[in-house]
Scaffold this active site. Sequence first.
Site, PDB file in Angstrom:
ATOM      1  N   HIS A   3      10.730  -9.220  -9.320  1.00  0.00           N
ATOM      2  CA  HIS A   3       9.683  -8.267  -8.934  1.00  0.00           C
ATOM      3  C   HIS A   3       9.158  -8.720  -7.586  1.00  0.00           C
ATOM      4  CE1 HIS A   3       9.465  -5.785 -12.554  1.00  0.00           C
ATOM      5  NE2 HIS A   3       9.802  -6.880 -13.214  1.00  0.00           N
ATOM      6  N   LYS A   4       9.895  -8.390  -6.519  1.00  0.00           N
ATOM      7  CA  LYS A   4       9.575  -8.894  -5.170  1.00  0.00           C
ATOM      8  C   LYS A   4       8.101  -8.695  -4.835  1.00  0.00           C
ATOM      9  CE  LYS A   4      12.095  -7.727  -1.600  1.00  0.00           C
ATOM     10  NZ  LYS A   4      11.614  -8.923  -0.867  1.00  0.00           N
ATOM     11  N   TRP A   6       5.430  -7.698  -7.054  1.00  0.00           N
ATOM     12  CA  TRP A   6       4.438  -8.181  -8.028  1.00  0.00           C
ATOM     13  C   TRP A   6       4.355  -9.695  -8.076  1.00  0.00           C
ATOM     14  CZ3 TRP A   6       0.546  -5.467  -9.290  1.00  0.00           C
ATOM     15  CH2 TRP A   6       0.642  -4.058  -9.310  1.00  0.00           C
ATOM     16  N   ASN A 137      -4.584   5.114 -10.954  1.00  0.00           N
ATOM     17  CA  ASN A 137      -3.797   6.133 -11.648  1.00  0.00           C
ATOM     18  C   ASN A 137      -3.134   7.056 -10.627  1.00  0.00           C
ATOM     19  OD1 ASN A 137      -2.763   7.652 -13.757  1.00  0.00           O
ATOM     20  ND2 ASN A 137      -4.748   7.885 -14.799  1.00  0.00           N
ATOM     21  N   PHE A 138      -2.249   7.910 -11.103  1.00  0.00           N
ATOM     22  CA  PHE A 138      -1.626   8.952 -10.286  1.00  0.00           C
ATOM     23  C   PHE A 138      -0.862   8.430  -9.075  1.00  0.00           C
ATOM     24  CE2 PHE A 138      -3.475  11.871 -13.071  1.00  0.00           C
ATOM     25  CZ  PHE A 138      -4.827  11.621 -13.208  1.00  0.00           C
ATOM     26  N   LEU A 139      -0.251   7.256  -9.211  1.00  0.00           N
ATOM     27  CA  LEU A 139       0.646   6.765  -8.142  1.00  0.00           C
ATOM     28  C   LEU A 139       1.873   7.672  -8.147  1.00  0.00           C
ATOM     29  CD1 LEU A 139       1.838   4.924  -5.996  1.00  0.00           C
ATOM     30  CD2 LEU A 139       2.476   3.318  -7.825  1.00  0.00           C
ATOM     31  N   CYS A 140       2.088   8.371  -7.026  1.00  0.00           N
ATOM     32  CA  CYS A 140       3.194   9.334  -6.974  1.00  0.00           C
ATOM     33  C   CYS A 140       3.781   9.356  -5.576  1.00  0.00           C
ATOM     34  CB  CYS A 140       2.658  10.720  -7.330  1.00  0.00           C
ATOM     35  SG  CYS A 140       3.919  12.016  -7.242  1.00  0.00           S
ATOM     36  N   SER A 147      12.498   4.771  -2.993  1.00  0.00           N
ATOM     37  CA  SER A 147      13.238   3.600  -2.462  1.00  0.00           C
ATOM     38  C   SER A 147      12.984   3.339  -0.984  1.00  0.00           C
ATOM     39  CB  SER A 147      14.753   3.771  -2.676  1.00  0.00           C
ATOM     40  OG  SER A 147      14.986   4.143  -3.991  1.00  0.00           O
ATOM     41  N   ARG A 149      10.208   1.871  -0.368  1.00  0.00           N
ATOM     42  CA  ARG A 149       9.195   0.813  -0.562  1.00  0.00           C
ATOM     43  C   ARG A 149       7.804   1.305  -0.151  1.00  0.00           C
ATOM     44  NH1 ARG A 149      10.740  -2.542  -4.102  1.00  0.00           N
ATOM     45  NH2 ARG A 149       9.429  -4.237  -3.311  1.00  0.00           N
ATOM     46  N   ALA A 151       5.608   2.549  -2.457  1.00  0.00           N
ATOM     47  CA  ALA A 151       4.666   2.221  -3.543  1.00  0.00           C
ATOM     48  C   ALA A 151       3.932   0.895  -3.278  1.00  0.00           C
ATOM     49  CB  ALA A 151       5.389   2.204  -4.883  1.00  0.00           C
ATOM     50  N   THR A 173      -1.932   1.569 -16.324  1.00  0.00           N
ATOM     51  CA  THR A 173      -0.856   1.611 -17.335  1.00  0.00           C
ATOM     52  C   THR A 173       0.427   2.058 -16.643  1.00  0.00           C
ATOM     53  OG1 THR A 173      -1.317   3.916 -17.869  1.00  0.00           O
ATOM     54  CG2 THR A 173      -2.434   2.240 -19.215  1.00  0.00           C
ATOM     55  N   LEU A 389      -6.156   8.171 -18.545  1.00  0.00           N
ATOM     56  CA  LEU A 389      -5.697   9.561 -18.504  1.00  0.00           C
ATOM     57  C   LEU A 389      -4.271   9.639 -17.957  1.00  0.00           C
ATOM     58  CD1 LEU A 389      -8.989  11.034 -17.099  1.00  0.00           C
ATOM     59  CD2 LEU A 389      -8.190  11.048 -19.469  1.00  0.00           C
TER      60      LEU A 389
END
Length: 389
Positions: A3-4, A6, A137-140, A147, A149, A151, A173, A389
Site C-alpha cells: 500500500h504505497k 497508506w 465520504n464520497f471519494l470519487c 490509475s 494516482r 485518490a 469506510t 452514509l
Amino acid sequence: KRHKFWETQPVGQFKDVGDTSLPEGPIEPPTPLSEVKQEPYNLPSQYEWTTCDMDSEETCIEVYNLLKNNYVEDDENMFRFNYSKEFLSWALRPPGYYKSWHIGVRAKTSKKLVAFITGIPARIRVRDEVVKMAEINFLCVHKKLRSKRLAPVMIKEVTRRVHLENIWQAAYTAGVVLPTPISTCQYWHRSLNPKKLIDVGFSRLGPRMTMSRTIKLYKLPDQPVTPGFRKMELRDVPAVTRLLRQYLSQFVVSPDFDENDVEHWLLPTEDVVDSYLVESPKTHDITDFCSFYTLPSSILGNQNYSILKAAYSYYNVSTKTPLLQLMNDALIVAKKKDFDVFNALDVMHNESFLKELKFGPGDGQLHYYLYNYRTRNALRASELGLVLL
Ligand SMILES: COc1cccc(CC(=N)NC(=O)c2cccnc2OC2CCNCC2)c1
C-alpha cells in the site's frame, strides 16, 4: 499487498497488528497550525481544485451527476449508488459543516467536475474518549481518470483542510481492505419486492422455490403492529436524543449526538431519511426508535427497470419493544413506501434480528477505519455503534 500511499500515513499498519505495546489513541500529535501546509497540494497540470458549494443547486447537480456515473458499484458491476441531490445536500451540511471540506477537481479547460471527496465534522466517542473527527465520504474519481494516482492527492488535500480546522482524526469506510480496519462488517439484505429483485439480478430464485412461493415468503402486514408506533416529529428531538445517547453508550465506537445533531440526522426528510418511534399509549414515554436512509442504486443494463429503491438501516433503539418486532415494523413501513430492499450491516444488535426477519447475507463486507487513531485491537461488528452514509 503493497500500500504505497497508506504506508506513509498515520494509520494502523499491518506490521503493527497484535503489538499490544502500542497504546490506544492518536498515532501522531497535532501539528502547530502554523506548520500545516497553507497551500493546496499539486494536481496534474491540466486539473485544478474547486470547492463545491452544496448550497448551489447547479453545483449539487454537477456532484450528483459525477457520483451517478462514477461512484461505487457492487462487485458484479450490476448496480451503482445513485445518491439523490437532496440526500447529498443533507449528508454534507450537518451542524458546524465546513464548505472548504467539500472538495472537487475540475479539468482546467472544460471546467468539468472530474473528482470529489468530502469531510464533515463529527464528535465520535471511542470507549471513554470523545474525539472531534472528520467523517470522510464520497471519494470519487471519474472512470476515465482512474490509475492516475488522483485518490492519494485528494486524500492528502482533504486531510490538509481538516488539519487547518485543528482536527486530527477521521473516520471512513470502504469495501476494500486498507491498512488497517478497526472492524469489518457483513451486509445483509431483506427482500421487499422479490419479483423485481429477481428480475434485475439482485436476488436469485431459491432452489425448489417458485416465484409465487417467494412472493409469499416475503409478504408483510399492511400496518405496523406495535401500539404507539409513529413518525418522529420535531417535538420528539429531546426525548429521542436522550434515548439514543443512552443506547449508543454501550458500544465501543459511536457518535456523540446532541439535540442539534439528532434534529439534523434523524428528523424525517422526504426521500432522504425516515424515522419512527414508539410512544407508550399509557405513559407517553418514548421507549423505542428506528430509522433508515434512502439510497437508490442505478440498475446497469436491465430492460424493465433503471432504479433499485433501497432503504439502509440507520440508528435503532429498543428498550421496551423487542428489537425483532421494532425492525419488523420498520420493514412494514419501508414496504409501504415502495422500497424494493432493506439493507443492514451486522453492527450494534442487528445480528439478533437479521436471520429471523429473513435478511440474506450480501456478497461483500464493509470495513471501518480511523485515521490517526489506534484501537487496542480490532472490534467485533457488534461493538460498532456508528453508521456512515
Ligand atoms: C445495490 O447497489 C449497490 C451499489 C453499490 C455497491 C453495493 C454493494 C455495497 N458496497 N454495499 C454497501 O457498501 C452497503 C451495504 C449495506 C449497508 N451499507 C452499505 O454501504 C453504505 C455505507 C457506506 N457507504 C455506502 C453506503 C450495492
